[in-house]
Design an enzyme around this catalytic site. Sequence first.
Site, PDB file in Angstrom:
ATOM      1  N   HIS A 284       7.100 -99.413   2.268  1.00 58.63           N
ATOM      2  CA  HIS A 284       6.699 -99.013   3.620  1.00 58.63           C
ATOM      3  C   HIS A 284       5.261 -99.477   3.866  1.00 58.63           C
ATOM      4  O   HIS A 284       4.431 -99.455   2.956  1.00 58.63           O
ATOM      5  CB  HIS A 284       6.814 -97.496   3.774  1.00 58.63           C
ATOM      6  CG  HIS A 284       6.650 -97.053   5.188  1.00 58.63           C
ATOM      7  ND1 HIS A 284       5.408 -96.927   5.779  1.00 58.63           N
ATOM      8  CD2 HIS A 284       7.555 -96.759   6.143  1.00 58.63           C
ATOM      9  CE1 HIS A 284       5.566 -96.541   7.034  1.00 58.63           C
ATOM     10  NE2 HIS A 284       6.865 -96.434   7.284  1.00 58.63           N
TER      11      HIS A 284
ATOM     12  N   GLU B 110       9.708-103.618  10.103  1.00 57.41           N
ATOM     13  CA  GLU B 110       8.797-102.636  10.678  1.00 57.41           C
ATOM     14  C   GLU B 110       7.460-103.304  10.986  1.00 57.41           C
ATOM     15  O   GLU B 110       6.561-103.336  10.137  1.00 57.41           O
ATOM     16  CB  GLU B 110       8.581-101.491   9.688  1.00 57.41           C
ATOM     17  CG  GLU B 110       9.828-100.661   9.433  1.00 57.41           C
ATOM     18  CD  GLU B 110       9.449 -99.193   9.241  1.00 57.41           C
ATOM     19  OE1 GLU B 110      10.034 -98.350   9.921  1.00 57.41           O
ATOM     20  OE2 GLU B 110       8.547 -98.909   8.456  1.00 57.41           O
TER      21      GLU B 110
END
Length: 260
Positions: A102, A174
């Site tokens: 992430h 993302e």
Amino acid sequence: MPAKSHSRRPMMVANWKMHKTPAESAAFIARLRELAPGNGGDCVVVVAPAFPCLAAAVEAARGFACAIAGQDLHWAPEGAFTGEVSAAMLAAAGCTHVIVGHSERRQFFGETDETVHKKVRAALAASLTPIVCVGETEAQRNDNEIELILRYQFERAFWGMEAEIFSRCVLAYEPVWAIGTGNTATPEVAEGAHRFLRRCARDIFGPEAAQALTILYGGSIKPSNMRALLDQPDVDGGLVGTASLEPDSFAALIKAANAQ
Ligand code: PGA
């Protein structure tokens, strides 16, 4: 609206980050069960609570089609790594998925493309599905480096892998500039990046693996913008932060994914 010409199941992942206690995690899942009974369709639903909440979440999700994910892991099977959690520990706790790479881990906790790769391998070795995050920063976007960055992150994450092993991974695009900013990528921007990432998968792993790859979009998803994103042929679902913290909005996102 371009029609979906593949058989990939939609997927919606709640990334709770550093939010919710064990009791709040269990209460959320109990409420989600009421709002999306049997989860209402084909969508693969995944919730990623903080480590101390995994047991409560797994218990609350028993008999409900809601998979539980870790938000991170260490690549070693065990050892003197204070504060870390292994893939085997996550699997033993009842997790089936784990988020890897992430951008908050990359930005604030020293995650590199090399550690992402090692974590993907470790997750797969423990039969967990890694949800591997890639995405460019605003500066890289402004410098026209999007494809360069995405290809590099993709190649490093899955370096040296067999197509068959790669097919057990999920990818999440993302863009860093869209995370927690309210600045959602337009459906066209998201589709462009997803199409490019699918091309990267095809170049390395072949057309079948590329076609089967689930690619999630993440970054300021809301019930009001999810539908248009999901209408894109290469957007298969969402990795959701803020809008996953309330059962009503997460249930609305699942409903949007099931309406495909
Ligand atoms: P956001 O977070 O939905 O709050 O932008 C997404 C993520 O970080 O996965």
